[in-house]
Each structure stands twice: as C-alpha cells, then as structure tokens.
Design an enzyme around this catalytic site. Sequence first.
Site, short mmCIF file in Angstrom:
data_model
loop_
_atom_site.label_atom_id
_atom_site.label_comp_id
_atom_site.label_asym_id
_atom_site.label_seq_id
_atom_site.Cartn_x
_atom_site.Cartn_y
_atom_site.Cartn_z
N ASP A 13 0.82 -1.22 0.00
CA ASP A 13 0.00 0.00 0.00
C ASP A 13 0.85 1.27 0.00
O ASP A 13 0.40 2.32 0.46
CB ASP A 13 -0.95 0.03 1.21
CG ASP A 13 -1.74 -1.26 1.39
OD1 ASP A 13 -2.32 -1.70 0.39
OD2 ASP A 13 -1.75 -1.81 2.50
N LYS A 16 2.65 1.91 -5.12
CA LYS A 16 3.35 1.30 -6.26
C LYS A 16 2.61 1.53 -7.56
O LYS A 16 3.22 1.70 -8.61
CB LYS A 16 3.53 -0.20 -6.02
CG LYS A 16 4.42 -0.55 -4.84
CD LYS A 16 4.55 -2.04 -4.66
CE LYS A 16 3.22 -2.69 -4.31
NZ LYS A 16 2.65 -2.20 -3.03
N GLY A 40 -3.89 -4.39 -4.94
CA GLY A 40 -4.78 -3.26 -5.23
C GLY A 40 -3.94 -2.03 -5.51
O GLY A 40 -3.31 -1.48 -4.61
N HIS A 41 -3.89 -1.61 -6.78
CA HIS A 41 -3.09 -0.46 -7.17
C HIS A 41 -4.02 0.64 -7.71
O HIS A 41 -4.77 0.41 -8.65
CB HIS A 41 -2.06 -0.84 -8.24
CG HIS A 41 -1.02 -1.80 -7.74
ND1 HIS A 41 -0.11 -2.41 -8.57
CD2 HIS A 41 -0.75 -2.24 -6.49
CE1 HIS A 41 0.68 -3.19 -7.84
NE2 HIS A 41 0.30 -3.10 -6.59
N GLN A 225 2.06 -6.09 -3.35
CA GLN A 225 2.28 -6.16 -1.90
C GLN A 225 3.58 -5.41 -1.52
O GLN A 225 3.90 -4.42 -2.14
CB GLN A 225 2.30 -7.61 -1.41
CG GLN A 225 0.96 -8.31 -1.46
CD GLN A 225 0.64 -8.95 -2.79
OE1 GLN A 225 1.48 -9.55 -3.44
NE2 GLN A 225 -0.61 -8.84 -3.20
N VAL A 300 -7.64 -1.07 -1.06
CA VAL A 300 -8.29 -1.02 -2.38
C VAL A 300 -9.06 -2.31 -2.65
O VAL A 300 -10.17 -2.30 -3.17
CB VAL A 300 -7.23 -0.79 -3.49
CG1 VAL A 300 -7.89 -0.83 -4.87
CG2 VAL A 300 -6.54 0.55 -3.28
N GLY A 303 -11.03 -3.03 1.44
CA GLY A 303 -11.71 -1.94 2.15
C GLY A 303 -11.36 -1.88 3.63
O GLY A 303 -11.86 -1.02 4.35
#
Length: 428
Positions: A13, A16, A40-41, A225, A300, A303
């Site tokens: 997080d 990236k 999640g990006h 990650q 992302v 949540g």
Amino acid sequence: MSAFIVLGAQWGDEGKGKMTDYLAEEADVIVRFQGGNNAGHTVEVEDKQYKLHLIPSGVLYDSKLNIIGNGVVVDPKALFEEIDYLEDLGVKVTPEKLMISDRAHLIMPYHRVLDRLKEQARGKNDIGTTGKGIGPCYTDKYERSGIRICDLLHKDVFTEKLKINVEAKNEYITTVLNGEALSFEEIYNDYIAYAERLRPYIQDTSVKVYDAIKSNKQVLFEGAQGMLLDIDYGTYPYVTSSNTTSGGVSNGVGIGPTMITNAVGIAKAYTTRVGKGPFPTELENETGEWIREKGHEFGVTTGRARRCGWLDLVILKTTVRVCGLTSLAVTKIDTLAGLEKIKVCVGYKFNGAIIDYFPASLEDLAKCEPIYEEFDGWDESVADARSYEELPENAKKYLARIEEITDTKISIVSVGPRRDQTMRVRDL
C-alpha cells in the site's frame, strides 16, 4: 539496456500503482512478476481514478506493452472483469497491449472456497487473507498439482487434471472443512469458455521480456504487496504466498538477475499495515487515526482500515539490504502536512541492545522498542510543490535524514495521488 524494478519497501500500500504509472511513461514494457488479484493499485490521472488488481499499471498508456508473468497466479474471471472495467472507462486492453504467460498458474473456484473455509477454520489464528484463492493456488503450484494456462489450451490435458483436482478438493472440502462440493461440469464449462477469450493474450512471455531487454528497450517490473509480506523475509505467517522482493523477478518473469539494472523501493512517509502481527511504530491514538483519515488508509481490494504509525527506517534498511535497492521513492508526505511534530524510528531496543535490522521471530519483534528522532512538521503547501526546491525546508530535512539512515538516495517524491503530483529528485 535498462530493466528496473518497482517494489513495495514496507507492508504494501505504498503507492506502487501510482509510481509504476509515473515511471511507465519512460518504459516500453511493464511486467507484473508475482501475486494475483489480491493486489490493489490505485492510479489517478487528471480527474479519473483507476483501481487495478491484476493488470500492470502501465495499461493506461496506449503505446506500452503490459505483461503478466509466470510468477503471477491468474483468476480468469477476475481478469476479464478488470478488462471490462477498464474498457468501460475508455482504456483499451487488446492482445497487442497485454500478454499473459503460458506458464502462469490458474486460480480455480476450489482455490477460493479453500481460502475462505481454511481461514474460517483457523479461528482466532486467522491470517487475514483476501479470500481470492491466492494461497491455495500457490500451494498447488508447489505441490505440483496446479493447472497452468498452457494446460487450458489443451482440452484433454485440462479435463484430466481438472477431474483429479476437483475430486481431491471436494473430498477435503466436504469431509474436513464441512463445505459443499463443487461441480466439475460447471467449472469445466466456465474455463473452456475462458480459454477461448484468453487465447489471443497468451505468449511465452519470458522470450518477449528477454528480447525487449536485448533490444535496449526500457523494461519495468512491477511488484505487488511489499517486502514485509514476502513469503521468506516478511512477518511470517502474516505474509502473502509469493516472493515480493527483487529476487522474485528472475523466477517470476524468466530472465537472469544480471539483466536487472536498478531497483526502486516505494515507501510512504509513514508506515501502514493491514491485519495482525507486531508493528513497532504503530500509533493507537488520535495521531494514528488522524493519519488514517487524512491519508485515506483503507484497502483497495478489501476496504479494511490500515493500521498507521511513524516511519520505521529499520524496515527500510532491511529492504535496502534484501532487495538491493538503488533508490527510494517517498510517497504521501502531504498526508503528514499539518502535524507540529513528526517522529522517525531509527533503531530498536531489543534485549538490552540496539539493533537496526528486522528480526525473523514475531516474538522477538514484539519485544522491540522503537528509538525515535523527532522533526518539526511542515504545512499544507507541500501539496502544491512541483519540484524538490519548492518543498518546505522541514520536509527537505526529513527526506535528507531518510537518505542518511538508509544510505540510499531518494529519486522520486510524491505530494499527492495524481500523476502530476510527482517530482523527480534525481535520475534512477
């Protein structure tokens, strides 16, 4: 020849996706080398926000080739949902723009079921997985019972492997985990349909990446990650199921390590993590909540609210060592704007000694007491800076201390979520 890595230097997080998007402007090929749709990006371009999970962050550029390497585990359903999502936002995702390794392993429906049921069975000892089936898919890969994308292209091979796996998984699901059996026919029909849609995207991507590097094209490897979620060097067992370090690139893409020229570690100006496990600099107070709200620190993919704390330079020193970082990119210094005082952890007190490395044992890590240095804060004008010279003096002092302690230069500084809120401090 230029082939460089962008990876998370903390617990994920770190930004990236934004950094990969920013650096992709200079690259010809962008490659994901591990993980799956548990990533999640988030990328913001002008007034649009894009949330990516599986497809490389360079997809927002029309002229770039994006590759999903063999080290990634692919859920076809999630992949096509993401393609459709991007297409709806006006981003074309064609086989000329996206290639997928024929050696990548497939996430199957039973992987998602196993992920959920095994997590439930752990009870209070749950790991906090995303439930996407990532771990069970990697388990099958290393148990040598997995199904690869190349198998999907051979109907008889796929049929035989699927029958064996469904039978074995159903027995475990029903007798051990008290779940419901899955239908072979439903899975078979769905994946045969996926095969036809996947076919144009499938390539031997190792060859494509090798040829691109040998042709002096700029190749960017995008990690998912972060280093502390690495299966070997992370806070085990609260980690992901793949190698998130720079060493994961060679195996996850299929090129030799001597072809990689640079590794950029992305680090927030503070520290966050999701889920369980020791967190030496965690702020369980109003300041931590203030950082969480201002920094929008919510996952992302899941949540879930992220735990927040001061910047931990012991973590960054560990990442520099393990990943061979050649520079750092520091994000979200705008989130800290407005704080009167800001602290940075420069070492740990552990068993009467001072250490500057990250212990393997979570029990040892839990005993580590952070040693802090304190800095004067800076004001909200940091978000308007578009060059290093425009940054507040206190922000510059903060960044200089990061460089000094980690013995690693900062190449990029981010002062907001948009592409234009990024400044190059020095060449990579």
